[in-house]
Design a protein around this motif. Structure first.
Motif: not given
Length: 303
Positions: A12-16, A236-239, A244-247, A290-297
Motif C-alpha cells: 500500500l505504501i510503495m513510493c510512487t 528527509l530520509v529515503v530507505g 518496501a522502498y519508503h521515505a 510495527y512502525i513504532g519499532d525502528g528496527s524495521h527501518y
C-alpha cells in the motif's frame, strides 16, 4: 503484526505518484503571519564554476548546498554528488536552464560533483566534473534549506500552512506535534498514483498540500518543508520499511536531539512513528506496533 498483514501494508505504501494540482485557502491567515525563518538557497555569483553546458554556483557551500544549472539541450541529465568514502547520490535535473539546489547532506568534507548527459537508452556521457572542499558553518544547515527534494520558497502555501499550524507555539516539539498531527489526520494515501509514478518524480509540496493525498515521498517532503521553514532541522530520509522502498523524516530538537527514523508523540514520550503508515493504516494497533519499532527501518539516503 503477522507477516501476511505487513505484506499487504507495504504494498500500500510503495513510493510512487504524480499529484494533481489544486488550490488552498487559509481561514483568515495572511502572508504577514508567515514566519521569516525559511532558508531559501541562492546562486549569488560570488564563486562560480562550470563550462558551456553547466553553470555551477559554489558561493554558499558553507550553508550546505550547491546550485547547478544545466545549459545544454539534452532532455535527460543526471547529477552525481559523492562525498569522499561515502554513498553516491544521483539526481535527475528537473528544470533545464534554471538553478536547482542540491544538499551536502553528509556534512563537511570533499565532494565530487559530476554532470552526465543522456546519449541513448541508459547510456550517459560526462559533461562536467570537479571536486569541492565543503566546510559547513553549522551541522544543521543542509536540513534547514530548501533543495530539489524539499522544494519550497518563502511564498509557498506549504510554508504559510506550517506557520499557521505553529502559531503561538514556542517549543520545537509542540510545533512538530502540530505539523505531524495535521498530516496524519488530513492526508490520505494515493494508491492510483502509487501505481503510475515515473522514475525521477519530485514532490511539488504545494500541490500535495492542496490535494491532501500522496505517497510516502510526498508526506515526508510536505512535513520537511513545513518544519524547515520554522527553523527546525529536518532530514528527509529515503530507505526501506521492511522490504518496501519508503521515505520518512528525522527531526532535531534541543530537548531530544535527533528523533531518528520517524516521529510521533503519544502524549507522554516521543516514539518512532511513520506518518504514511499511520495515516493510511488509520493508526490501528497493529500498524502502531510495527512502525513504532525502528528496527524495521533502514536508511539509505538523507536529503
Amino acid at each position: 503484526m503477522k507477516r501476511k498483514s505487513f505484506k499487504r501494508i507495504t504494498a500500500l505504501i510503495m513510493c510512487t505518484a504524480v499529484l494533481v494540482a489544486g488550490s488552498f485557502a487559509f481561514d483568515g491567515f495572511t502572508e504577514s503571519d508567515v514566519a521569516s525563518a525559511a532558508k531559501i538557497p541562492a546562486a549569488t555569483g560570488t564563486v562560480t564554476d562550470g563550462n558551456s553546458k553547466v553553470a555551477i554556483d559554489v558561493s554558499n557551500t558553507n550553508q550546505g548546498y550547491i546550485m547547478i544549472k544545466y545549459l545544454g539541450t539534452v532532455a535527460k541529465v543526471k547529477i552525481q554528488i559523492t562525498k569522499s568514502g561515502c554513498e553516491t547520490y544521483t539526481y535527475t535535473v528537473s528544470k533545464n536552464g534554471q538553478y536547482e539546489a542540491y544538499p551536502f547532506s553528509l556534512g563537511s568534507g570533499s565532494y565530487s560533483v559530476k554532470v552526465f548527459e543522456n546519449i541513448s537508452g541508459t547510456k550517459y556521457a560526462q559533461a562536467f566534473s570537479n571536486t569541492y572542499n565543503v566546510a559547513l558553518a553549522g551541522d544543521f544547515l543542509p536540513f534547514l534549506y530548501s533543495n530539489q527534494y524539499v522544494d519550497f520558497t518563502d511564498t509557498s502555501k506549504t510554508v504559510a500552512k506550517g506557520a499557521e499550524l505553529c502559531k503561538g507555539k514556542t517549543k520545537t516539539l509542540e510545533k512538530v506535534t502540530a505539523v505531524y498531527s495535521f498530516v496524519v489526520k488530513n492526508f490520505t494515501y494515493d494508491k492510483e498514483k502509487a501505481a503510475t509514478v515515473k522514475s525521477g518524480y519530485l514532490p511539488n509540496v504545494d500541490n500535495v498540500l492542496a490535494a491532501k493525498k500522496g505517497i510516502c515521498f510526498d508526506y515526508a517532503a510536505v512535513m520537511a518543508a513545513m518544519l524547515r521553514s520554522q527553523d527546525i532541522p529536518t532530514k528527509l530520509v529515503v530507505g526501506y520499511a521492511g522490504n518496501a522502498y519508503h521515505a520518512w523524516i528525522n527531526v532535531y530538537s534541543a530537548e531530544e536531539g535527533w528523533i531518528e527514523k520517524v516521529i510521533y508523540f503519544d502524549g507522554k514520550t516521543w516514539k518512532l512513528m511513520d506518518p504514511t503508515f499511520a495515516s493510511s493504516g488509520k493508526e490501528s494497533a497493529s500498524i502502531m506496533k510495527y512502525i513504532g519499532d525502528g528496527s524495521h527501518y533502514t536508511m539509505k539516503y538523507v536529503y
